[in-house]
Design a protein around this motif. Structure first.
Motif, PDB file in Angstrom:
ATOM      1  N   SER A  25       0.828  -1.216   0.000  1.00  0.00           N
ATOM      2  CA  SER A  25       0.000   0.000   0.000  1.00  0.00           C
ATOM      3  C   SER A  25       0.855   1.256   0.000  1.00  0.00           C
ATOM      4  O   SER A  25       0.392   2.325  -0.385  1.00  0.00           O
ATOM      5  CB  SER A  25      -0.956   0.000   1.195  1.00  0.00           C
ATOM      6  OG  SER A  25      -0.289   0.391   2.376  1.00  0.00           O
ATOM      7  N   THR A  28       1.042   3.275  -3.181  1.00  0.00           N
ATOM      8  CA  THR A  28      -0.128   3.956  -3.737  1.00  0.00           C
ATOM      9  C   THR A  28       0.173   5.412  -4.068  1.00  0.00           C
ATOM     10  O   THR A  28       0.597   6.169  -3.204  1.00  0.00           O
ATOM     11  CB  THR A  28      -1.319   3.864  -2.759  1.00  0.00           C
ATOM     12  OG1 THR A  28      -1.479   2.501  -2.397  1.00  0.00           O
ATOM     13  CG2 THR A  28      -2.600   4.402  -3.383  1.00  0.00           C
ATOM     14  N   ILE A  38      -2.676   1.391  -9.880  1.00  0.00           N
ATOM     15  CA  ILE A  38      -4.023   0.918  -9.553  1.00  0.00           C
ATOM     16  C   ILE A  38      -3.999  -0.588  -9.277  1.00  0.00           C
ATOM     17  O   ILE A  38      -4.571  -1.063  -8.289  1.00  0.00           O
ATOM     18  CB  ILE A  38      -4.981   1.242 -10.725  1.00  0.00           C
ATOM     19  CG1 ILE A  38      -5.099   2.758 -10.894  1.00  0.00           C
ATOM     20  CG2 ILE A  38      -6.354   0.625 -10.506  1.00  0.00           C
ATOM     21  CD1 ILE A  38      -5.606   3.195 -12.255  1.00  0.00           C
ATOM     22  N   ALA A  39      -3.312  -1.325 -10.131  1.00  0.00           N
ATOM     23  CA  ALA A  39      -3.254  -2.780  -9.966  1.00  0.00           C
ATOM     24  C   ALA A  39      -2.563  -3.151  -8.649  1.00  0.00           C
ATOM     25  O   ALA A  39      -3.035  -4.012  -7.904  1.00  0.00           O
ATOM     26  CB  ALA A  39      -2.513  -3.414 -11.147  1.00  0.00           C
ATOM     27  N   CYS A  41      -2.260  -1.379  -5.961  1.00  0.00           N
ATOM     28  CA  CYS A  41      -3.073  -0.985  -4.812  1.00  0.00           C
ATOM     29  C   CYS A  41      -4.204  -1.991  -4.593  1.00  0.00           C
ATOM     30  O   CYS A  41      -4.556  -2.298  -3.449  1.00  0.00           O
ATOM     31  CB  CYS A  41      -3.628   0.419  -5.006  1.00  0.00           C
ATOM     32  SG  CYS A  41      -4.560   1.010  -3.592  1.00  0.00           S
ATOM     33  N   SER A  42      -4.748  -2.519  -5.669  1.00  0.00           N
ATOM     34  CA  SER A  42      -5.784  -3.542  -5.521  1.00  0.00           C
ATOM     35  C   SER A  42      -5.228  -4.756  -4.785  1.00  0.00           C
ATOM     36  O   SER A  42      -5.894  -5.335  -3.929  1.00  0.00           O
ATOM     37  CB  SER A  42      -6.283  -4.002  -6.889  1.00  0.00           C
ATOM     38  OG  SER A  42      -7.269  -3.125  -7.354  1.00  0.00           O
TER      39      SER A  42
END
Ligand SMILES: [Fe+2]
Ligand SMILES: [Fe+2]
Ligand SMILES: [Fe+2]
Lengths: 252, 329, 125
Positions: A25, A28, A38-39, A41-42
């Motif tokens: 994280s 991010t 984005i990927a 962070c998912s």
């Protein structure tokens, strides 16, 4: 069933996921390209969410503290994560390689837990499967492309692999009572998981043009499962809980 | 013809509207008046293109920079629920930047060029993100009120004339509603919590009020753009109108929580239906725009660092086709 | 070297110089774009959602999955290089419908009047 060993098994699995999810994280908004941000962070969210679900099993079935207390308000020495997940992110090379090494390990671990006679754990293993499949796809794709990228990217990935290899082996440090759990058919031995893991990653590394280490000659970095950690875990825990400790009795 | 080819010669060059072909200009205006959307490969006045790029690009920059104030607390979010929500929220903002950069690219400016203009300071982003998030309560106030102000702006712009921008905004607005509820719930939790929590959220609100009042831009009298942009449905509402909409919707909600807005003059004039407020310090607004806000420098240095650190990754996988490809729609 | 004192621990650790750094991206550094098609559930069509920047189909897919499938229900995703999408310039002009083409629509075919007339004739006999 040796429940205290089972509890420890769940706890270490959760701790690994929480701490690595937290490390993920940290990327991010700082990732190398927006889409990857984005990927990544998912996947951080997936891991933190998986950890939460596992802590929740400990809470509801075994009377452990609420997941928030358990996850964020323990002393550093009570965490049983492997040291691999504690290390700072470093560059994207290190972060991706750690993600690759870890997620393959998680994948074989979860696959082994699908048939666990302790149902709550088996159910979670099934539930997390889709997420972990994506994490592995993501990791494999990156390792392949950067390994086969430029001389620079290949060298960076190789260095990351060599540096992280001893730590990765630490993921398979046995917990106390493992033997009993294995004999009772509750979990698969760490030794077996490690063999499955090596069999999964070695061909991918090779295809990426990276030299897989001679695993048997590497001394694993262990201790995490017993609460011995790198210098990096204590500050991480302190940071994670900074707001929570202002008042641990209230909702935030 | 294959997709993604159009790149205008010089986007920054100004071509006055009166130098455009009057027949095409009239047709173009008629389409907009009829409520039609303009698509990337349609003819459009140079100035329409230039202004839209500027608008969408700045919006995209605001999203990516907007991830930073709340990102300040990403490693410290209290408990699983907040940790996951904040991550998902900041992730969405990064995702919004992705959608908006793509929309702007359809007009012919490559993402590299837009990022470069952000990094060099040539291109602006929303001023509000040049303020620091000092405590956890700041993230709650930002997610609620800054996002609320942004939603007023975005739902208005979603009715504009440029297809790709409207489509991006439709998607963004759906996600923003999660931000708004997450932010509201966070503020309500603090405001209805302990004395200490109430004090935290009040203090955060007090600090953020000024930038919130600045959010929709200066009063329209001093705005630089005239009616042309409104006729083209590039600018959909005046700054003041959007500010009024925001105040109308959210001041009562703030007051309901017993929180104080740091403006003794703020009140609704029941006769006019308009909110009246004290001077929110427009001098400070202009100072921050010039780059002298508390965090302008940090925000850009962070983006520069992220781009620089990511360069080896991007370069390792570059195909170097020599031909820039831009999104289709 | 003076560094930025940030409130964000991540930024503080990065020890960013207070002096502005010059960073300029090269052309194509953000790779090329792929068009993303998203299928909500089995039985549904793949619908165009937007684009991702990526250096390969594999990464484009990996990115598209999270940018366009992380929230909405998703069954399947396709990605295709933007540069591979063929169209005709100003193709909208090709689709201006000519009214005489109504014979292609069901509404063009009217039978009720004939049937009513036929029924009346039958009754008369
Ligand atoms: Fe946003
Ligand atoms: Fe926002
Ligand atoms: Fe938002």
């Amino acid at each position: 069933m040796n429940t205290s060993a089972l509890e420890n098994y769940i706890l270490k699995t959760a701790d690994d996921l929480l701490v690595l999810g937290h490390r993920h994280s940290e990327w991010t908004a700082f990732g190398p390209v927006i889409e990857e941000d984005i990927a990544f962070c998912s996947m951080a969210q997936d891991k933190v969410g998986q950890a939460q679900a596992l802590y929740n099993v400990l809470h509801t079935t075994f009377g452990y503290d609420h997941p928030d207390t358990l996850a964020f308000l323990r002393e550093e020495g009570k965490y049983t994560c492997a040291q691999l997940v504690e290390l700072p992110n470093g560059g994207y090379d290190t972060s991706l390689m750690r993600h690759f090494l870890f997620d393959h390990a998680e994948r074989v671990r979860l696959a082994s837990l699908v048939s666990c006679p302790f149902e709550p754990l088996a159910n979670l293993a099934k539930k997390f499967k889709g997420e972990v499949e994506y994490h592995v796809l993501h990791a494999n794709t990156w390792i392949d492309q950067l390994g086969n990228g430029t001389e620079v990217s290949k060298a960076r990935m190789q260095t990351a692999l060599d540096e992280l290899a001893p730590y990765a082996l630490g993921l398979f440090e046995a917990i106390e009572g493992e033997q009993e759990l294995v004999e009772q058919g509750v979990v698969v031995s760490e030794q077996d998981l490690q063999a499955q893991w090596q069999a999964a990653i070695d061909p991918i590394l090779e295809k990426a043009g990276l030299a897989a280490p001679d695993w048997s000659s590497i001394t694993p970095v262990v201790g995490g499962r017993k609460g011995y950690h790198s210098e990096y875990l204590a500050p991480l825990v302190k940071e994670m809980s900074e707001v929570l400790v202002i008042d641990t009795e209230v909702e935030w | 013809m294959y997709g993604g080819g159009f790149i205008p010669d010089d986007i920054d060059k100004k071509v006055p509207v009166d130098q455009e072909d009057p027949v095409r200009l009239e047709e173009f205006q008629a389409r907009i008046d009829a409520g039609e959307k303009i698509e990337p490969h349609d003819w459009m006045p140079h100035e329409y293109r230039r202004q839209l790029i500027r608008l969408i690009e700045q919006h995209a920059h605001s999203e990516i920079i907007g991830a930073l104030p709340e990102g300040t607390w990403i490693t410290r979010a209290p408990g699983f629920r907040r940790k996951l929500s904040l991550l998902a929220k900041v992730q969405d903002e990064v995702g919004h930047a992705q959608l908006l950069y793509n929309a702007a690219e359809t007009l012919g400016k490559p993402r590299e060029a837009m990022i470069n203009d952000l990094l060099s300071g040539k291109s602006k982003y929303s001023n509000v993100f040049n303020y620091p998030a000092k405590t956890w309560a700041d993230t709650a106030v930002i997610a609620w009120l800054i996002d609320a102000a942004a939603i007023v702006n975005q739902t208005t712009n979603a009715k504009g004339s440029y297809g790709p921008y409207c489509r991006a905004l439709d998607r963004i607005c759906q996600e923003e509603s999660f931000h708004l509820f997450y932010g509201y719930e966070s503020v309500v939790t603090l405001a209805t919590g302990t004395e200490q929590q109430r004090a935290m959220v009040q203090e955060a609100l007090t600090r953020w009020w000024k930038p919130i009042m600045h959010f929709h831009g200066p009063p329209d009298t001093s705005s630089v753009h005239g009616n042309q942009l409104e006729r083209w449905k590039v600018k959909m509402a005046s700054n003041d109108a959007m500010r009024q909409t925001f105040l109308n919707m959210y001041v009562p909600k703030i007051w309901e929580l017993g929180l104080t807005v740091p403006d003794p003059d703020l009140k609704k004039n029941e006769e006019t239906g308009q909110w009246e407020f004290g001077d929110p310090d427009w001098d400070e607004f202009w100072e921050v725009i010039k780059g002298n806000g508390p965090c302008n420098h940090e925000r850009l240095q962070v983006r520069r660092k992220a781009e620089e650190d990511g360069r080896w990754v991007r370069e390792a996988l570059m195909a170097r086709s020599g031909k820039q490809v831009l999104p289709l729609s | 070297m003076a560094t930025i004192k940030s409130l964000d621990p991540r930024v503080a650790r990065a020890e960013l110089p207070t002096e502005p750094t010059e960073v300029v991206l090269n052309p194509e550094e953000q790779w090329e774009t792929y068009e993303v098609f998203h299928q909500k559930k089995s039985g549904a069509r793949h619908i165009h959602q937007g684009t991702v920047h990526a250096p390969s189909s594999e990464l484009a897919y990996t990115f598209a999955k999270e940018q366009y499938g992380r929230r909405d229900q998703t069954y399947s995703i396709w990605v295709v290089k933007t540069s591979q999408v063929f169209t005709v310039e100003n193709d909208n002009s090709l689709y201006k419908t000519v009214p005489e083409k109504q014979y292609r629509n069901a509404g063009f075919y009217k039978v009720r009047d004939k049937i009513e007339k036929f029924k009346r004739q039958m009754n008369e006999h």
